[in-house]
Design a protein around this motif. Structure first.
Motif, PDB file in Angstrom:
ATOM      1  N   SER A  11       0.820  -1.209   0.000  1.00  9.06           N
ATOM      2  CA  SER A  11       0.000   0.000   0.000  1.00  9.06           C
ATOM      3  C   SER A  11       0.853   1.259   0.000  1.00  9.06           C
ATOM      4  O   SER A  11       0.414   2.319  -0.431  1.00  9.06           O
ATOM      5  CB  SER A  11      -0.932   0.004   1.221  1.00  9.06           C
ATOM      6  N   SER A  12       2.115   1.142   0.470  1.00  6.14           N
ATOM      7  CA  SER A  12       3.006   2.299   0.522  1.00  6.14           C
ATOM      8  C   SER A  12       3.612   2.624  -0.831  1.00  6.14           C
ATOM      9  O   SER A  12       3.699   3.788  -1.220  1.00  6.14           O
ATOM     10  CB  SER A  12       4.129   2.042   1.534  1.00  6.14           C
ATOM     11  N   PHE A  13       4.040   1.596  -1.571  1.00  7.42           N
ATOM     12  CA  PHE A  13       4.814   1.825  -2.790  1.00  7.42           C
ATOM     13  C   PHE A  13       3.980   1.825  -4.075  1.00  7.42           C
ATOM     14  O   PHE A  13       4.389   2.427  -5.057  1.00  7.42           O
ATOM     15  CB  PHE A  13       5.922   0.780  -2.906  1.00  7.42           C
ATOM     16  N   VAL A  14       2.836   1.163  -4.090  1.00  8.29           N
ATOM     17  CA  VAL A  14       2.045   1.072  -5.318  1.00  8.29           C
ATOM     18  C   VAL A  14       1.624   2.442  -5.853  1.00  8.29           C
ATOM     19  O   VAL A  14       1.699   2.689  -7.058  1.00  8.29           O
ATOM     20  CB  VAL A  14       0.819   0.154  -5.102  1.00  8.29           C
ATOM     21  N   PRO A  15       1.176   3.399  -4.998  1.00  8.03           N
ATOM     22  CA  PRO A  15       0.681   4.672  -5.543  1.00  8.03           C
ATOM     23  C   PRO A  15       1.677   5.452  -6.378  1.00  8.03           C
ATOM     24  O   PRO A  15       1.267   6.244  -7.236  1.00  8.03           O
ATOM     25  CB  PRO A  15       0.304   5.458  -4.264  1.00  8.03           C
ATOM     26  N   PHE A  16       2.986   5.284  -6.168  1.00  8.60           N
ATOM     27  CA  PHE A  16       3.924   6.108  -6.926  1.00  8.60           C
ATOM     28  C   PHE A  16       4.470   5.388  -8.157  1.00  8.60           C
ATOM     29  O   PHE A  16       5.289   5.939  -8.892  1.00  8.60           O
ATOM     30  CB  PHE A  16       5.069   6.589  -6.024  1.00  8.60           C
ATOM     31  N   ILE A  72      -4.422  16.043  -0.068  1.00 13.00           N
ATOM     32  CA  ILE A  72      -3.060  15.889  -0.589  1.00 13.00           C
ATOM     33  C   ILE A  72      -2.937  14.599  -1.388  1.00 13.00           C
ATOM     34  O   ILE A  72      -2.394  14.580  -2.502  1.00 13.00           O
ATOM     35  CB  ILE A  72      -2.035  15.915   0.566  1.00 13.00           C
ATOM     36  N   LYS A  73      -3.436  13.500  -0.825  1.00 15.89           N
ATOM     37  CA  LYS A  73      -3.320  12.205  -1.495  1.00 15.89           C
ATOM     38  C   LYS A  73      -4.079  12.190  -2.821  1.00 15.89           C
ATOM     39  O   LYS A  73      -3.604  11.656  -3.818  1.00 15.89           O
ATOM     40  CB  LYS A  73      -3.841  11.090  -0.583  1.00 15.89           C
ATOM     41  N   ARG A  74      -5.260  12.774  -2.840  1.00 17.91           N
ATOM     42  CA  ARG A  74      -6.096  12.725  -4.042  1.00 17.91           C
ATOM     43  C   ARG A  74      -5.620  13.700  -5.117  1.00 17.91           C
ATOM     44  O   ARG A  74      -5.744  13.424  -6.315  1.00 17.91           O
ATOM     45  CB  ARG A  74      -7.557  13.016  -3.674  1.00 17.91           C
ATOM     46  N   PHE A  75      -5.077  14.842  -4.704  1.00 15.89           N
ATOM     47  CA  PHE A  75      -4.718  15.874  -5.669  1.00 15.89           C
ATOM     48  C   PHE A  75      -3.285  15.750  -6.164  1.00 15.89           C
ATOM     49  O   PHE A  75      -2.913  16.385  -7.151  1.00 15.89           O
ATOM     50  CB  PHE A  75      -4.942  17.266  -5.044  1.00 15.89           C
TER      51      PHE A  75
END
Length: 327
Positions: A11-16, A72-75
């Motif tokens: 969950s930490s690394f997938v978003p980037f 912050i996370k969404r934008f």
């Protein structure tokens, strides 16, 4: 615990990952004719900032802080895409003579403003925790970096500083000024109390301001700021390496954090031998800038952030296991 830890890391690394793919393309494709400083700014937007977001903590009972964090996370990713469009429009699409690149950069400015607001809230919420002050100050410096980026994209001259200086100032605040306080804040979260630690945080907050002012109005002031900042990093890396040696439980985190420290020391060694290398191989400072930039961005900053994400995930997993066992 192992399964829980893997879930946290995923969950930490997938978003980037989408941003990582874009950055690889920007650095590797010949079609993308961007300046090196612009590539590093986009590297900060797509890679560095989302990793920092992973490290942020908020109080579930604090509605305002939770809302800012969610925004912050969404934008973030749309703002990073706007920063990319801003740079591409001014450098590759021939629109540098109009206001569009500057207007597109405002999306990233808003994102860094949210980070700055979150940083101020972090300082207010954690009144007695000096480590959180350091992290909060780092987040505020991201906003200053966003301001310099917008000035650069509008090609405005401020305080007799040229747009090229704005770009360098933006790099300074997106990397060193923001990241070093965050690293020292992360160290403060795990270390035992030391009498010297608050002084390190104070110097960490003042140093970037001295460097930024010095870049514009006074070279001696800039040198003082750089010296103080470098000494702070030496103390941080020395203590961190000692801590990792005494606590061998965090193996993955240790690998990346040690690499981060080694990258910093490599920069120091190259700087010391720069005069000799310059004379022997007829090199100029322009030949060393890509080396310094790569060691700092990919070595010290990126490896350090990945290491701290691993560290935070491992510690959260341990706390989760203890909470489960004590039920």
């Amino acid at each position: 615990m192992h399964r829980f830890s893997k879930h946290l890391l995923k969950s930490s690394f997938v978003p980037f990952l989408p941003g990582a793919i874009l950055i690889i393309l920007l650095f590797s494709l010949d079609y993308v004719q961007l300046q090196l400083v612009e590539k590093f700014l986009l590297f900060a937007a797509f890679i560095i900032v989302p990793l920092v977001i992973v490290l942020l903590k908020y109080d579930d009972k604090n509605t305002s802080q939770r809302m800012i964090y969610t925004a912050i996370k969404r934008f973030h990713f749309p703002a990073a895409l706007l920063a990319l469009a801003s740079v591409m429009s001014s450098t590759m699409w021939g629109w540098q003579g109009i206001a569009l690149p500057g207007a597109l950069s405002l999306g990233w400015l808003v994102l860094t403003l949210l980070l700055g607001v979150y940083g101020i809230m972090t300082i207010i919420v954690h009144k007695g925790k000096i480590a959180e002050w350091a992290i909060g100050a780092g987040l505020v410096y991201f906003f200053i970096g966003g301001l310099w980026f917008t000035l650069y994209q509008y090609q405005w001259t401020v305080f007799q500083a040229t747009p090229a200086t704005h770009a360098l100032s933006s790099i300074h605040f997106h990397f060193s000024s923001a990241i070093v306080p965050i690293f020292i804040g992360m160290l403060g979260r795990i270390m035992t109390k030391r009498s010297w630690y608050p002084w390190i945080v104070v110097v960490d907050i003042i140093g970037p301001i001295l460097i930024a002012i010095g870049m514009i109005v006074s070279k001696p002031l800039e040198y003082i700021g750089v010296a103080l900042f470098a000494c702070n990093i030496v103390i941080y890396t020395t203590y961190l390496l000692t801590y990792l040696k005494r606590n061998p439980l965090y193996k993955r985190a240790s690998v990346f954090l040690v690499l981060s420290c080694l990258a910093f020391y490599t920069v120091i060694v190259i700087s010391m031998f720069y005069p000799l290398l310059k004379r022997r191989f007829a090199l100029t400072i322009l030949d060393f800038i890509p080396v310094y930039g790569a060691l700092h961005a990919f070595g010290f900053v990126l490896c350090g952030l990945v290491g701290w994400v691993y560290m935070a995930s491992s510690m959260d997993a341990r706390r989760g296991k203890l909470a489960y066992e004590n039920r």
